[in-house]
Scaffold this active site. Structure first.
Site, PDB file in Angstrom:
ATOM      1  N   ARG A  92      72.829  45.593  48.396  1.00 40.65           N
ATOM      2  CA  ARG A  92      71.743  44.996  47.905  1.00 40.65           C
ATOM      3  C   ARG A  92      71.676  44.728  46.487  1.00 40.65           C
ATOM      4  NH1 ARG A  92      69.553  41.913  51.255  1.00 40.65           N
ATOM      5  NH2 ARG A  92      67.444  41.827  50.387  1.00 40.65           N
ATOM      6  N   LEU A  94      69.988  44.730  42.870  1.00 40.68           N
ATOM      7  CA  LEU A  94      68.601  45.556  42.623  1.00 40.68           C
ATOM      8  C   LEU A  94      68.008  44.612  41.455  1.00 40.68           C
ATOM      9  CD1 LEU A  94      70.298  48.987  42.563  1.00 40.68           C
ATOM     10  CD2 LEU A  94      68.253  48.174  44.174  1.00 40.68           C
ATOM     11  N   ASN A 108      77.525  52.272  39.739  1.00 44.38           N
ATOM     12  CA  ASN A 108      78.234  51.587  40.913  1.00 44.38           C
ATOM     13  C   ASN A 108      79.802  51.792  40.851  1.00 44.38           C
ATOM     14  OD1 ASN A 108      78.319  49.762  43.231  1.00 44.38           O
ATOM     15  ND2 ASN A 108      78.639  48.061  41.530  1.00 44.38           N
ATOM     16  N   HIS A 110      82.994  49.433  41.924  1.00 44.86           N
ATOM     17  CA  HIS A 110      83.398  48.158  42.568  1.00 44.86           C
ATOM     18  C   HIS A 110      84.758  48.128  42.653  1.00 44.86           C
ATOM     19  CE1 HIS A 110      83.176  43.967  43.115  1.00 44.86           C
ATOM     20  NE2 HIS A 110      84.140  43.738  42.308  1.00 44.86           N
ATOM     21  N   ASP A 146      77.496  43.522  39.463  1.00 47.54           N
ATOM     22  CA  ASP A 146      78.884  44.041  39.128  1.00 47.54           C
ATOM     23  C   ASP A 146      79.177  43.969  37.548  1.00 47.54           C
ATOM     24  OD1 ASP A 146      79.398  44.556  41.568  1.00 47.54           O
ATOM     25  OD2 ASP A 146      80.127  42.774  42.214  1.00 47.54           O
TER      26      ASP A 146
END
Ligand code: GAR
Length: 226
Positions: A92, A94, A108, A110, A146
């Site tokens: 999702r 944000l 995160n 990736h 990202d």
């Protein structure tokens, strides 16, 4: 002990890597909660098997109201005493409200060497482009997808006969190594963000050059020279 909260949407193999790391005696972080936005996320069972408190906050229950969804998410994280939020296959986007609230406390992973190949279908995109190295990135989250200060990257070669699945498997193995390592560095207070760049205290020296194909190396004997 740094308390982390993990957000997932799917199978949770990166979450599992964090669970496994946190089981080690000298790991400086503990997992306070795992939250999924999808009730069918396979990772929920893995977290429950490890006796970690899990919750489902289904974004579909909030319709188009992203902020309400995020307020509930935020409240759950705060309630669990979370100090660092780890997105682990959390699919999702944000909003700036949530991202700013957790600024430099939200990371995160990736599966590409960002800023190359953000978004979905990264493995096929890397193969289609013909890059010789791909990899993965752990970064602090900013509002743009990202995107954000990079904490660790790992590179893996792209082979000439790679399929997206084969490349994804090679990268995933590296993801499982660098995500716990990024959490460790943060928990050890060794990660500093300055002007949107990350500086790591006592980082050590990485290998200087990697070659792919191996024949690209000046050390490789070329047929012509023989
Ligand atoms: C991982 O490859 C992760 O890097 C990627 O989703 C996969 C989740 O797998 N995340 C993104 O693409 C975020 N943009 P997992 O559920 O087994 O950890």
């Amino acid at each position: 002990m740094l308390k982390i909260g993990i957000l997932i949407s799917g199978r949770g193999s990166n979450m599992q890597a964090l669970i496994d790391a946190a089981r080690q005696k000298d790991f400086p972080a503990q997992i306070a909660c795992v939250i999924a936005n999808d009730p069918d996320a396979k990772g929920l069972e893995r977290a429950q098997a490890a006796n970690i408190p899990t919750s489902v906050i289904n974004h579909k229950d909030f319709g188009k109201d992203r902020q309400k969804f995020e307020q509930v998410l935020d409240a759950k994280l705060v309630e669990a005493g979370v100090q660092l939020v780890c997105l682990a296959g959390f699919m999702r986007l944000l909003t700036p409200w949530f991202v700013d609230r957790w600024r430099d406390r939200l990371i995160n992973i990736h599966p590409s060497l960002l800023p190359a190949f953000p978004g979905l279908h990264t493995h096929q995109a890397a193969i289609d482009y013909g890059v010789k190295f791909a990899g993965c990135t752990v970064h602090f989250v900013r509002a743009e997808m990202d995107h954000g200060p990079i904490i660790i990257q790992a590179a893996v070669p792209v082979l000439s006969d790679d399929t997206a699945d084969a490349l994804a498997a090679r990268i995933l193995e590296a993801e499982h190594k660098i995500y716990p390592q990024a959490v460790r560095l943060i928990a050890e207070n060794r990660v500093n963000v300055m002007d949107e760049r990350v500086f790591i205290t006592n980082a050590g020296a990485p290998p200087q050059i990697a070659y792919n194909p191996a024949d690209g190396s000046p050390l490789a004997k070329s047929a012509a020279a023989q």
